[in-house]
Design a protein around this motif. Structure first.
Motif, PDB file in Angstrom:
ATOM      1  N   ILE A  14       0.816  -1.205   0.000  1.00 32.38           N
ATOM      2  CA  ILE A  14       0.000   0.000   0.000  1.00 32.38           C
ATOM      3  C   ILE A  14       0.853   1.261   0.000  1.00 32.38           C
ATOM      4  O   ILE A  14       0.580   2.186  -0.771  1.00 32.38           O
ATOM      5  CB  ILE A  14      -1.019  -0.069   1.159  1.00 32.38           C
ATOM      6  CG1 ILE A  14      -2.141  -1.023   0.736  1.00 32.38           C
ATOM      7  CG2 ILE A  14      -1.547   1.304   1.534  1.00 32.38           C
ATOM      8  CD1 ILE A  14      -3.162  -1.355   1.772  1.00 32.38           C
ATOM      9  N   ASP A  15       1.910   1.297   0.811  1.00 32.13           N
ATOM     10  CA  ASP A  15       2.763   2.497   0.751  1.00 32.13           C
ATOM     11  C   ASP A  15       3.560   2.520  -0.546  1.00 32.13           C
ATOM     12  O   ASP A  15       3.898   3.587  -1.054  1.00 32.13           O
ATOM     13  CB  ASP A  15       3.659   2.645   1.986  1.00 32.13           C
ATOM     14  CG  ASP A  15       4.424   1.400   2.328  1.00 32.13           C
ATOM     15  OD1 ASP A  15       3.917   0.282   2.109  1.00 32.13           O
ATOM     16  OD2 ASP A  15       5.557   1.524   2.820  1.00 32.13           O
ATOM     17  N   ASP A  16       3.830   1.342  -1.114  1.00 33.12           N
ATOM     18  CA  ASP A  16       4.434   1.304  -2.459  1.00 33.12           C
ATOM     19  C   ASP A  16       3.537   2.024  -3.459  1.00 33.12           C
ATOM     20  O   ASP A  16       4.026   2.728  -4.356  1.00 33.12           O
ATOM     21  CB  ASP A  16       4.599  -0.139  -2.954  1.00 33.12           C
ATOM     22  CG  ASP A  16       5.425  -1.007  -2.034  1.00 33.12           C
ATOM     23  OD1 ASP A  16       4.894  -1.384  -0.973  1.00 33.12           O
ATOM     24  OD2 ASP A  16       6.578  -1.307  -2.373  1.00 33.12           O
ATOM     25  N   ALA A  17       2.221   1.817  -3.333  1.00 27.04           N
ATOM     26  CA  ALA A  17       1.283   2.431  -4.274  1.00 27.04           C
ATOM     27  C   ALA A  17       1.411   3.948  -4.239  1.00 27.04           C
ATOM     28  O   ALA A  17       1.335   4.611  -5.282  1.00 27.04           O
ATOM     29  CB  ALA A  17      -0.155   2.006  -3.964  1.00 27.04           C
ATOM     30  N   ALA A  18       1.624   4.512  -3.051  1.00 28.40           N
ATOM     31  CA  ALA A  18       1.797   5.971  -2.946  1.00 28.40           C
ATOM     32  C   ALA A  18       3.086   6.400  -3.632  1.00 28.40           C
ATOM     33  O   ALA A  18       3.101   7.381  -4.390  1.00 28.40           O
ATOM     34  CB  ALA A  18       1.801   6.386  -1.473  1.00 28.40           C
ATOM     35  N   ALA A  19       4.163   5.668  -3.391  1.00 24.01           N
ATOM     36  CA  ALA A  19       5.455   6.016  -4.010  1.00 24.01           C
ATOM     37  C   ALA A  19       5.365   5.926  -5.531  1.00 24.01           C
ATOM     38  O   ALA A  19       5.833   6.819  -6.254  1.00 24.01           O
ATOM     39  CB  ALA A  19       6.546   5.090  -3.487  1.00 24.01           C
ATOM     40  N   ILE A  20       4.753   4.868  -6.016  1.00 23.89           N
ATOM     41  CA  ILE A  20       4.654   4.656  -7.472  1.00 23.89           C
ATOM     42  C   ILE A  20       3.749   5.718  -8.101  1.00 23.89           C
ATOM     43  O   ILE A  20       4.026   6.219  -9.191  1.00 23.89           O
ATOM     44  CB  ILE A  20       4.162   3.222  -7.762  1.00 23.89           C
ATOM     45  CG1 ILE A  20       5.259   2.216  -7.371  1.00 23.89           C
ATOM     46  CG2 ILE A  20       3.767   3.051  -9.224  1.00 23.89           C
ATOM     47  CD1 ILE A  20       4.805   0.765  -7.331  1.00 23.89           C
ATOM     48  N   SER A  21       2.678   6.077  -7.405  1.00 17.85           N
ATOM     49  CA  SER A  21       1.775   7.115  -7.927  1.00 17.85           C
ATOM     50  C   SER A  21       2.527   8.417  -8.148  1.00 17.85           C
ATOM     51  O   SER A  21       2.386   9.066  -9.196  1.00 17.85           O
ATOM     52  CB  SER A  21       0.616   7.357  -6.951  1.00 17.85           C
ATOM     53  OG  SER A  21      -0.170   6.197  -6.824  1.00 17.85           O
ATOM     54  N   ILE A  22       3.325   8.801  -7.164  1.00 11.96           N
ATOM     55  CA  ILE A  22       4.091  10.049  -7.300  1.00 11.96           C
ATOM     56  C   ILE A  22       5.100   9.910  -8.444  1.00 11.96           C
ATOM     57  O   ILE A  22       5.196  10.776  -9.322  1.00 11.96           O
ATOM     58  CB  ILE A  22       4.822  10.387  -5.982  1.00 11.96           C
ATOM     59  CG1 ILE A  22       3.814  10.620  -4.851  1.00 11.96           C
ATOM     60  CG2 ILE A  22       5.723  11.610  -6.169  1.00 11.96           C
ATOM     61  CD1 ILE A  22       4.445  10.667  -3.463  1.00 11.96           C
ATOM     62  N   ALA A  23       5.838   8.798  -8.432  1.00 16.07           N
ATOM     63  CA  ALA A  23       6.943   8.643  -9.390  1.00 16.07           C
ATOM     64  C   ALA A  23       6.461   8.625 -10.839  1.00 16.07           C
ATOM     65  O   ALA A  23       7.086   9.209 -11.716  1.00 16.07           O
ATOM     66  CB  ALA A  23       7.718   7.375  -9.073  1.00 16.07           C
ATOM     67  N   LEU A  24       5.348   7.947 -11.088  1.00 15.32           N
ATOM     68  CA  LEU A  24       4.883   7.815 -12.481  1.00 15.32           C
ATOM     69  C   LEU A  24       4.347   9.129 -13.044  1.00 15.32           C
ATOM     70  O   LEU A  24       4.233   9.277 -14.255  1.00 15.32           O
ATOM     71  CB  LEU A  24       3.787   6.745 -12.584  1.00 15.32           C
ATOM     72  CG  LEU A  24       4.226   5.288 -12.450  1.00 15.32           C
ATOM     73  CD1 LEU A  24       3.018   4.355 -12.569  1.00 15.32           C
ATOM     74  CD2 LEU A  24       5.292   4.917 -13.493  1.00 15.32           C
ATOM     75  N   ASN A  25       4.010  10.046 -12.171  1.00 16.35           N
ATOM     76  CA  ASN A  25       3.337  11.269 -12.632  1.00 16.35           C
ATOM     77  C   ASN A  25       4.132  12.553 -12.433  1.00 16.35           C
ATOM     78  O   ASN A  25       3.708  13.612 -12.900  1.00 16.35           O
ATOM     79  CB  ASN A  25       1.983  11.396 -11.917  1.00 16.35           C
ATOM     80  CG  ASN A  25       1.038  10.278 -12.311  1.00 16.35           C
ATOM     81  OD1 ASN A  25       0.496  10.298 -13.415  1.00 16.35           O
ATOM     82  ND2 ASN A  25       0.875   9.286 -11.448  1.00 16.35           N
TER      83      ASN A  25
END
Ligand code: CA
Length: 303
Positions: A14-25
């Motif tokens: 779940i915290d990975d999802a936050a990191a990936i959301s920021i990084a991809l955008n």
């Protein structure tokens, strides 16, 4: 603007999802690939979760499946925390597995590093199995690694045991290889996340931010369950925010060695701030209001 080229190695989570959301955008970041690793849940689930995020953002970034088990130690699982799927709480559509490359993540990482004209930053936010395999199998790829900013470890107490943090505990031998690789390493451990826990009011603000905010809000609510009002630590997201805003964080150099054989302390990151031979920078804290602003602002680039 020159973008930071990065590779994310992840076990969503779940915290990975936050990191990936920021990084991809984020406009300052260029994600070259995402590799998955066994960690919070098994490799098939972490890979499916990475694909769900790729699909959510309609991203072109390739996903590669990596190590299914730690180098030596037994598999540990955190589905009690992250849910059976590893990302319970939001109803993602079924993913298209044809989006997944059949090249192993470690092979893909090696190829991308060797072909790159500029050094790439690696952001590991799961157990370090893939990175240890890369450094062991393809040491020639090290010359094109700019630095490693990893989430894992702690200069103080642990979370999975009194002294060990989950990512390091899951594969201590891999961590020992990475920390002693002579690469430029930044350890984003539990200390910094605990210095700036997001309040439930802040997490509730996500709900009105955008579609990504709504998605993360639902994941965090599920993740924290009855403890939601005590606040949420978005551990993995600190790596990306540190890369973007290093001057906002308090950092100290240290020599970090991993306890691989301790009966009670396996996976502990033994952090010596007085060592004459530091091997990494340890991120210790950030002002909680500054962190809140950096986190919310970074998500404004998302859908
Ligand atoms: Ca993770």
């Amino acid at each position: 603007m020159n973008k930071h080229p990065i590779i994310i190695d992840t076990d969503p989570g779940i915290d990975d999802a936050a990191a990936i959301s920021i990084a991809l955008n984020h406009p300052a970041l260029d994600v070259k690939m995402i590799s998955t690793v066994n960690g919070n849940v098994n490799i098939d689930k972490t890979t499916a979760n990475a694909l769900k995020l790729k699909q959510f953002f309609n991203s072109d970034v390739p996903i590669y499946k990596g190590a299914a088990q730690p180098l030596l130690t037994d598999i540990v699982d955190a589905s009690v925390v992250h849910g059976e799927s590893g990302m319970n709480g939001f109803n993602f559509p079924t993913v298209d597995q044809s989006e997944l490359s059949n090249i192993h993540a470690v092979e893909a990482m090696k190829s991308i590093l060797l072909k790159s004209e500029v050094p790439i930053t690696i952001i590991p936010i799961g157990p370090l199995t893939n990175i240890a395999l890369l450094l062991t199998l393809y040491p020639e790829a090290k010359r094109n690694i700019d630095k490693i900013i990893l989430m894992g470890g702690s200069a103080g107490r642990g979370n999975v045991t009194p002294l060990a943090e989950f990512n390091i505990f899951c594969d201590p031998e891999a961590a020992q290889i990475v920390f002693n690789s002579d690469l430029t390493i930044t350890m984003v451990g539990l200390d910094v996340a605990r210095s700036s826990t997001l309040s439930h009011e802040t997490v509730d603000e996500l709900n009105t931010l955008n579609q990504t905010g709504k998605m993360l809000h639902q994941l965090f609510k599920h993740y924290r369950g009855d403890d939601f009002e005590k606040g949420t630590n978005v551990y993995d997201a600190y790596t990306i925010l540190y890369l973007l805003h290093p001057d906002s964080f308090v950092v100290a150099s240290a020599n970090v060695q991993i306890e691989t054989s301790g009966l009670l302390t396996k996976g502990a990151t033994v952090t010596d701030f007085k060592s004459p031979q530091p091997n990494c920078d340890v991120v210790l804290s950030i002002d909680s209001e500054v962190f809140k602003k950096l986190f919310l602002d970074s998500l404004k680039h998302c859908i």
